[in-house]
Motif scaffolding. Structure first.
Motif, mmCIF file in Angstrom:
data_model
loop_
_atom_site.group_PDB
_atom_site.id
_atom_site.type_symbol
_atom_site.label_atom_id
_atom_site.label_comp_id
_atom_site.label_asym_id
_atom_site.label_seq_id
_atom_site.Cartn_x
_atom_site.Cartn_y
_atom_site.Cartn_z
ATOM 1 N N PHE A 1 17.057 -8.496 2.616
ATOM 2 C CA PHE A 1 17.804 -7.324 3.106
ATOM 3 C C PHE A 1 16.964 -6.045 3.201
ATOM 4 O O PHE A 1 17.317 -5.133 3.939
ATOM 5 C CB PHE A 1 18.998 -7.038 2.189
ATOM 6 C CG PHE A 1 19.952 -8.185 2.097
ATOM 7 C CD1 PHE A 1 20.862 -8.410 3.115
ATOM 8 C CD2 PHE A 1 19.939 -9.054 1.011
ATOM 9 C CE1 PHE A 1 21.749 -9.470 3.049
ATOM 10 C CE2 PHE A 1 20.816 -10.110 0.930
ATOM 11 C CZ PHE A 1 21.725 -10.329 1.955
ATOM 12 N N VAL A 2 15.914 -5.967 2.414
ATOM 13 C CA VAL A 2 15.105 -4.743 2.417
ATOM 14 C C VAL A 2 13.626 -5.134 2.408
ATOM 15 O O VAL A 2 13.216 -6.000 1.618
ATOM 16 C CB VAL A 2 15.413 -3.847 1.182
ATOM 17 C CG1 VAL A 2 14.776 -2.465 1.360
ATOM 18 C CG2 VAL A 2 16.905 -3.677 0.968
ATOM 19 N N GLY A 3 12.862 -4.493 3.294
ATOM 20 C CA GLY A 3 11.446 -4.832 3.379
ATOM 21 C C GLY A 3 10.556 -3.628 3.070
ATOM 22 O O GLY A 3 11.000 -2.471 3.145
ATOM 23 N N TYR A 4 9.288 -3.925 2.714
ATOM 24 C CA TYR A 4 8.337 -2.849 2.412
ATOM 25 C C TYR A 4 7.035 -3.076 3.167
ATOM 26 O O TYR A 4 6.547 -4.209 3.271
ATOM 27 C CB TYR A 4 8.047 -2.800 0.902
ATOM 28 C CG TYR A 4 6.998 -1.754 0.569
ATOM 29 C CD1 TYR A 4 7.339 -0.414 0.521
ATOM 30 C CD2 TYR A 4 5.655 -2.116 0.370
ATOM 31 C CE1 TYR A 4 6.382 0.558 0.270
ATOM 32 C CE2 TYR A 4 4.691 -1.154 0.120
ATOM 33 C CZ TYR A 4 5.058 0.193 0.082
ATOM 34 O OH TYR A 4 4.108 1.152 -0.152
ATOM 35 N N GLU A 5 6.496 -1.998 3.707
ATOM 36 C CA GLU A 5 5.159 -2.057 4.309
ATOM 37 C C GLU A 5 4.531 -0.672 4.142
ATOM 38 O O GLU A 5 5.235 0.293 3.785
ATOM 39 C CB GLU A 5 5.245 -2.412 5.805
ATOM 40 C CG GLU A 5 6.000 -1.362 6.592
ATOM 41 C CD GLU A 5 6.139 -1.663 8.075
ATOM 42 O OE1 GLU A 5 5.125 -1.939 8.719
ATOM 43 O OE2 GLU A 5 7.263 -1.571 8.573
ATOM 44 N N SER A 6 3.233 -0.577 4.397
ATOM 45 C CA SER A 6 2.622 0.755 4.301
ATOM 46 C C SER A 6 1.900 1.081 5.610
ATOM 47 O O SER A 6 1.435 0.177 6.323
ATOM 48 C CB SER A 6 1.645 0.813 3.130
ATOM 49 O OG SER A 6 0.587 -0.069 3.345
ATOM 50 N N ARG A 7 1.887 2.396 5.943
ATOM 51 C CA ARG A 7 1.211 2.837 7.162
ATOM 52 C C ARG A 7 0.712 4.271 6.955
ATOM 53 O O ARG A 7 1.482 5.121 6.488
ATOM 54 C CB ARG A 7 2.218 2.822 8.322
ATOM 55 C CG ARG A 7 1.566 2.447 9.637
ATOM 56 C CD ARG A 7 2.502 2.683 10.796
ATOM 57 N NE ARG A 7 3.641 1.769 10.842
ATOM 58 C CZ ARG A 7 4.626 1.899 11.719
ATOM 59 N NH1 ARG A 7 4.614 2.892 12.590
ATOM 60 N NH2 ARG A 7 5.638 1.064 11.736
ATOM 61 N N ALA B 1 4.063 1.127 -6.904
ATOM 62 C CA ALA B 1 2.881 0.405 -7.393
ATOM 63 C C ALA B 1 1.757 0.365 -6.349
ATOM 64 O O ALA B 1 0.637 -0.047 -6.649
ATOM 65 C CB ALA B 1 3.294 -1.025 -7.759
ATOM 66 N N ASP B 2 2.075 0.766 -5.116
ATOM 67 C CA ASP B 2 1.101 0.673 -4.026
ATOM 68 C C ASP B 2 0.182 1.912 -4.047
ATOM 69 O O ASP B 2 0.588 3.015 -3.675
ATOM 70 C CB ASP B 2 1.873 0.583 -2.692
ATOM 71 C CG ASP B 2 0.950 0.403 -1.498
ATOM 72 O OD1 ASP B 2 -0.286 0.535 -1.662
ATOM 73 O OD2 ASP B 2 1.473 0.139 -0.397
ATOM 74 N N ASP B 3 -1.063 1.705 -4.464
ATOM 75 C CA ASP B 3 -1.980 2.842 -4.606
ATOM 76 C C ASP B 3 -2.409 3.421 -3.270
ATOM 77 O O ASP B 3 -2.976 4.516 -3.212
ATOM 78 C CB ASP B 3 -3.234 2.407 -5.390
ATOM 79 C CG ASP B 3 -2.865 2.113 -6.833
ATOM 80 O OD1 ASP B 3 -1.817 2.651 -7.276
ATOM 81 O OD2 ASP B 3 -3.587 1.335 -7.494
ATOM 82 N N SER B 4 -2.154 2.673 -2.171
ATOM 83 C CA SER B 4 -2.591 3.188 -0.873
ATOM 84 C C SER B 4 -1.625 4.239 -0.319
ATOM 85 O O SER B 4 -1.863 4.806 0.735
ATOM 86 C CB SER B 4 -2.731 2.038 0.135
ATOM 87 O OG SER B 4 -1.450 1.590 0.520
ATOM 88 N N VAL B 5 -0.487 4.463 -0.993
ATOM 89 C CA VAL B 5 0.484 5.443 -0.468
ATOM 90 C C VAL B 5 0.793 6.508 -1.517
ATOM 91 O O VAL B 5 0.756 6.237 -2.719
ATOM 92 C CB VAL B 5 1.810 4.762 -0.022
ATOM 93 C CG1 VAL B 5 1.554 3.645 0.968
ATOM 94 C CG2 VAL B 5 2.617 4.253 -1.202
ATOM 95 N N ASN B 6 1.047 7.730 -1.014
ATOM 96 C CA ASN B 6 1.441 8.781 -1.954
ATOM 97 C C ASN B 6 2.817 9.356 -1.636
ATOM 98 O O ASN B 6 3.280 10.305 -2.257
ATOM 99 C CB ASN B 6 0.389 9.905 -2.034
ATOM 100 C CG ASN B 6 0.032 10.412 -0.641
ATOM 101 O OD1 ASN B 6 0.763 10.126 0.316
ATOM 102 N ND2 ASN B 6 -1.067 11.141 -0.534
#
Ligand code: CAA
Length: 694
Positions: free
Chosen positions: A4-10, A43-48
């Protein structure tokens, strides 16, 4: 992360996307996904920073209403919101479609809110008999002016993006693609060192008098409804308590409401109003006919009111009348109606002019040769209607829909006058047709499926609540009303007075009592029908309308005559009790040899309501009404039935069908053969079922 819910980074921003079509309702799976995706983002260090967005057509439109009243599975929505509010990374909510109820409350847990130009936000919980129970009553009056917050919560209104921006619910409106704009916005906020913004920490300053004023208004405008008063209490708590105490109290009030019969009734109506649009044997993708122009036969009160609905939706209307005078009079009344709206500031002069420009008129049926649909709205006379449909059959183009606005006559018989019965349908508007929301769409024996589907779609365009019904005298709404009125009249003869019956039913929740309604509609209308039907009347049944007949013989036709069941002062619609009517009631009782007795309000309500639902049961049995919910929608939209009680059929379910049947059997013994339990009611009781299946 889950289905139902997804995560990605950009571009250094984490994107949390909700995918629970059709409206991204916040069911358990979504709530769990929201928590796990937040954890992934943190927990994703690539995003702030993070962006929360809805996939598909909308941001979440609220809690999953089907979950109410069932044991709640963790995580609770409030816990999800607190998790976002306490996030160590800045969160931007990106809103498109609708952010409603719990959906908007989640956005309140985020630091900033950006919407696209077409989005709407709102807290419509009050319309479901509850309050915004995930912090909405505490956070909104901190975020925006408390008085505006109170208005929004009490109205349940949807607020469009520009106004939401002005109020401060949105911080920014996106000019380009929403997700791109939200990512950019999050980046800007971080690089400019924008502060974190927890709404719970914001100051609230509310003038105490707004709450007293809101209570006084709610008691008048939402008479009988429990939710508005509790909404006011909750917002007042926000102004007088700490955030945590206010939140705790909000939960207590929410729990009281969500388990109430009122909320059950209002939630049931939400789904009934959606179900009513679904006709089991007509697929959703049925090809529709194009309706770009409409002809209306008869420019009287009904024809004029019907025509205004179409002009309001931008559809041109051609009137056909018998004389120029009638045509001019009809157009004059429409003009006066619009002018009154303009003078009240609810329509611009320009809009009025462009609507008036959509009307044209003729004394010749040939003016209808090119319209896509014709609605006949002349008075109830079978011979006249047959003649009109014969003419329509000759002049109208192939494929035109031929509709009649009859409220009593047999549409199969009318359709048989044409060589195209599949194009004939009933459209039963209620007077005043430009105001009343209800439309009964009457499907005759041979009406084509595409015609029904087209008229259903059209009814939405002209902003009607419509229900498809079958052919019978009075269709659904009025046929049921006969049973109800028979009881009101019998109660008069047995010992009650009009004002007592009206007050009992008004206090129970009806918008008006039956006698006030008859005075409004005109007592002569039902008198004429009774006269026409007199030869066919079953002489073995008691006749409870003697008082009504004698009233009409005295010319007491109701408001239009300044006297009916009540007296009306010049220019006033306020009913005043008339001792002459009381005297007439006593005289008729005595004339029939009835010893009058004291009648309780409870008996009045029971007898009128059970009679109503008992006829409703017959209509379900005969297939005239498709579902109990359809009947309830009809009574809600067209007859002033209190929404917080659902409708007459849900009310019967709540009383218990076995209890209702036992009472009806007792009434038959006590009051005679006007009472006859519906076979369908007996069947459901025997099977332990309910009307609504709830
Ligand atoms: N829960 C469950 N189902 C819902 C739903 C909800 N909140 N909102 C809509 N649906 C369902 C409808 O029943 C319908 O189902 P079917 O197709 O099976 O009939 C489907 O979603 C599509 O809905 P509509 O036909 O209404 O679609 P629309 O495009 O005409 O309107 C809408 C969309 C404006 C979002 C409208 O659906 C709507 O107003 N929804 C309800 C909004 C609402 O009341 N939200 C508050 C919920 S209570 C809450 O959130 C409490 C809280 O504080 C925690």
């Amino acid at each position: 992360m889950n289905d139902f819910v997804g995560y990605e980074s950009r571009n250094g921003v984490g994107i949390i996307t909700i995918n629970n079509p059709p409206v991204n309702a916040l069911g358990q799976g979504v709530r769990a996904g929201l928590v796990s995706c937040l954890e992934a983002g943190l927990a994703d260090d690539s995003v702030n920073s993070l962006v929360l967005i809805g996939g598909g057509r909308t941001f979440p439109a609220g809690a999953d209403i089907t979950e109410f009243g069932k044991p709640l599975k963790a995580p609770d929505l409030r816990a999800v919101i607190v998790a976002y509010e306490n996030s160590s990374k800045l969160v931007v909510a990106a809103i498109h479609g609708h952010a409603l109820g719990g959906g908007l409350e989640i956005a309140f847990g985020c630091d900033y809110r950006i919407g696209d130009a077409k989005c709407n936000v709102g807290l419509p919980e009050v319309t479901l008999g509850i309050l915004p129970g995930a912090g909405g009553t505490q956070r909104l009056p901190r975020l925006i002016d408390p008085s505006a917050a109170l208005d929004l919560i009490l109205s349940g209104a949807f607020v469009a993006a520009p106004k939401a921006l002005k109020l401060g619910i949105l911080d920014k409106v996106a000019e380009t693609d929403l997700l791109e704009a939200a990512i950019e916005y999050a980046g800007e906020l971080i690089s400019s060192g924008a502060p974190r913004r927890r709404i719970r920490d914001m100051e609230i300053n509310a003038d105490a008098k707004i709450f007293d004023e809101a209570r006084a208004t709610a008691k008048k405008r939402a008479r009988g409804f429990e939710a508005p008063l509790k909404c006011i209490q909750a917002v007042e708590n926000a102004a007088t308590m700490s955030f945590d105490d206010g939140l705790r109290e909000e939960r207590v009030l929410f729990e009281e409401l969500v388990s109430s019969d009122q909320s059950k009734g209002q939630r049931y109506m939400f789904f009934a109003e959606r179900e009513v649009a679904k006709i089991p044997d007509i697929p959703r993708d049925t090809p529709l006919r194009d309706i770009s122009s409409v002809g209306i036969i008869g420019a009287g009160t009904m024809g004029g009111g019907i025509a205004m609905n179409f002009a309001n939706a931008g559809i041109p209307v051609v009137f056909v009348e018998t004389t120029q005078e009638a045509l001019d009079r009809g157009l004059g009344i429409i003009k006066d109606n619009y002018a009154a709206t303009v003078s009240r500031g609810r329509l611009t002069q320009d809009a009025m002019d462009s609507r008036m420009a959509l009307f044209s008129g003729s004394l010749d049926f040939s003016a209808l040769s090119d319209v896509d649909m014709v609605i006949e709205a002349v008075f109830e006379n079978m011979a006249l209607k047959k003649e009109i449909f014969q003419k329509l059959d000759k002049v109208c183009k192939p494929g035109a829909i031929l509709a009649t606005n009859t409220s009593t006559l047999d549409i199969d018989e009318i359709a048989a006058e044409t060589g195209r019965p599949e194009d004939v349908i009933g459209m039963h508007f209620f007077s005043p047709a430009n105001v009343m929301r209800l439309l009964e769409i009457v499907r005759a024996e041979k009406t084509g499926k595409d015609i029904v589907a087209t008229v259903m779609k059209l009814s939405k365009k002209i902003r009607k609540v419509s229900a498809v019904v079958g052919v019978c005298d009075g269709f659904v709404g009025n046929r049921m009303l006969h049973g109800y009125m028979d009881q009101a009249m019998s109660l008069l003869e047995e010992g009650a007075l009009p004002q007592q019956i009206d007050k009992a039913l008004f206090d129970w929740g009806w918008a008006m009592g039956p006698f006030a309604v008859m005075d409004l509609a005109g007592n002569d209308v039902s008198w004429l029908i009774r006269q026409e039907q007199a030869p066919d009347r079953d002489r073995n049944l008691p006749y409870p309308h003697t008082i009504a007949d004698q009233l009409c013989e005295q010319g007491r036709f109701g408001q239009k005559a300044s006297k009916g069941w009540y007296l009306y002062s010049e220019g006033s619609r306020k009913p005043e009790i008339d001792p002459d009517v009381d005297a007439l009631v006593l005289k008729v009782s005595a004339g029939k040899g009835i010893t009058r007795r004291d009648i309780s309000d409870q008996e009045i309500v029971q007898r009128c309501m059970y009679a109503l639902a008992n006829v409703g049961a017959d209509l379900l049995d005969e297939g005239i009404a498709l579902r109990a919910g359809d009947i309830d929608v009809i009574y809600n939209a067209g007859y002033g039935f209190p929404r917080y009680r659902g409708g007459p059929m849900l009310y019967a379910d709540m009383v218990g069908l076995d209890n209702m049947l036992a009472s009806i059997n007792q009434f038959r013994e006590d009051f005679g053969p006007l009472w006859r339990p519906s076979k369908y009611l007996e069947k459901l009781v025997a099977e332990g079922k309910t009307f609504s299946g709830t």
